[in-house]
Scaffold this active site. Structure first.
Site, PDB file in Angstrom:
ATOM      1  CG  ASP A 224       4.134  -3.054  -9.249  1.00 12.11           C
ATOM      2  OD1 ASP A 224       5.285  -3.416  -8.957  1.00 12.11           O
ATOM      3  OD2 ASP A 224       3.128  -3.549  -8.722  1.00 12.11           O
ATOM      4  CG  ASP A 248      10.956  -2.089 -25.146  1.00 14.26           C
ATOM      5  OD1 ASP A 248      11.551  -1.044 -25.459  1.00 14.26           O
ATOM      6  OD2 ASP A 248      10.168  -2.676 -25.908  1.00 14.26           O
TER       7      ASP A 248
END
Ligand code: NAD
Length: 359
Positions: A224, A248
């Protein structure tokens, strides 16, 4: 001697960007023998599978493939051909360079990040249990017995598995890549504070492997925090290594930093085999319109040339693509800045070939 390469045009916009890329690769003067192979929904009727064995055999034999995107039906239908290909050929490392080329529609300058994404484990391993099935009920019972946790009965499961061996080889790959390409730093991405036994294992192994490479700086980031840092100051990152899912997501984020999916190339690499393909998908709404940007696939071709030892041709082709971007006269809609002229997929190939002639 000609390089023998498996060529998979894919579907959606795949055939158009593949044709454009084949043309510019041939224009470098390097000789190729293309083994055409087809995968995806279009071959289901003939072979009963979207990934026929002959495609895998061709790649195993040639050891290199250039691949256009292949559509995956959402929710139902067959599983992803792309995921299956990576698993069947054990292409464990996904290499995705994200670099700003002057003239590209980017908010940033001097970004040059290479993402190394683990390709075979994590939530993409495809081990899932559908809601309401006896298997899901057994898992719910096992969790209740072993953990004492109550899981809702109407839950579906996708298992996240990260192994020591899988982590070790991807982190080693990242450090070896950094050494080979003269890069200075490797950043490992994780969420080890929450997922202690999966991401925690990945981080522990990354720290261990880093000890073997004292010449390269190592750091880690919570995923994050990483997304915020990437948007704020992407120039601080060099090589980034990540488990499958974070890799990804971060790949697309980084593609956005440097001008979009139209300029984001990639490669899936195993011990002996490498499959080169853009980060983007098949963008079905643009299929057959000669509209989308072939540069992501062309830059994947540049990576393939380097892999094949054709370093001079790779540098020339990258230079020609960069030249066309810098001029801004012959680029597709996604590269448009202000009132610049927009051309189609095949015209980009024409312009790159013309530029190659000048280099
Ligand atoms: P996508 O990458 O196909 O397209 C998302 C959007 O990005 C497009 O609508 C378009 O606006 C833009 N875009 C993508 N490629 C572009 C290009 N070359 N030039 C200009 N703009 C471009 O993503 P999606 O819509 O989420 O996926 C479509 C299909 O592709 C799905 O079936 C998905 O599973 C598949 N997919 C395949 C691969 C692969 O083959 N490796 C990778 C990702 C997605």
């Amino acid at each position: 001697m000609a390089h023998r390469v498996t060529l998979i045009p894919g579907d959606g916009i795949g055939p158009e960007v593949t044709e454009a890329t084949k043309r510019v690769l041939e224009a470098t003067g390097v000789a190729f023998h293309w083994d055409l192979a087809y995968a995806g929904a279009g071959v289901m009727d003939k072979y009963g599978t979207p990934l026929p064995e002959y495609v895998l055999e061709s790649i195993r034999k040639n050891k290199a493939a250039l691949k256009g995107p292949v559509t995956t039906p959402v929710g139902s239908g067959f599983r992803s051909v792309n995921v299956a290909l990576r698993k069947r050929l054990d292409l464990y490392a996904c290499v995705r360079p994200c670099k700003t080329y002057p003239g590209a529609p980017s908010l940033y300058k001097n970004v040059d990040i290479v993402i190394i994404r683990e390709n075979t484990e994590d939530l993409y391993a495809g081990i899932e249990f559908e809601e309401g099935t006896p298997e899901a009920a057994r898992l719910i019972k096992l969790i209740a017995e072993t953990k004492g946790d109550a899981v809702r009965e109407d839950s579906g499961f996708s298992l996240k598995m990260i192994s020591e061996a899988g982590s070790r080889r991807i982190v080693k790959f990242a450090f070896e890549y950094a050494r080979a390409y003269n890069r200075k730093k490797v950043t490992a991405i994780h969420k080890a504070n929450i997922m202690k036994f999966s991401d925690g294992l990945f981080l522990a192994i990354a720290r261990e492997v880093a000890q073997e490479y004292p010449d390269i700086e190592f750091e880690d980031r919570l995923v994050d925090n990483m997304t915020m840092q990437l948007v704020k100051r992407p120039q601080q990152f060099d090589v980034v290594v990540a488990p499958n899912l974070y890799g990804d997501i971060i790949s697309d984020l980084c593609a956005g930093l440097v001008g979009g999916l139209g300029v984001a190339p990639g490669a899936n690499v195993g011990v002996e085999i490498a499959v080169f393909e853009p980060t983007h998908g098949s963008a079905p709404k643009y299929a057959g319109q000669n509209k989308v940007n072939p540069m992501a696939m062309m830059l994947s071709g540049v990576m393939m040339l380097r892999h094949l030892g054709e370093v001079k041709a790779a540098d020339r082709l990258e230079g020609a693509i960069a030249g066309v971007i810098a001029e801004g006269k012959n680029t597709t809609y996604d590269m448009k800045i202000n009132n610049a002229q927009v051309v189609g997929t095949s015209q980009v190939a024409d312009a790159v070939i013309e530029k190659l002639g000048e280099i």
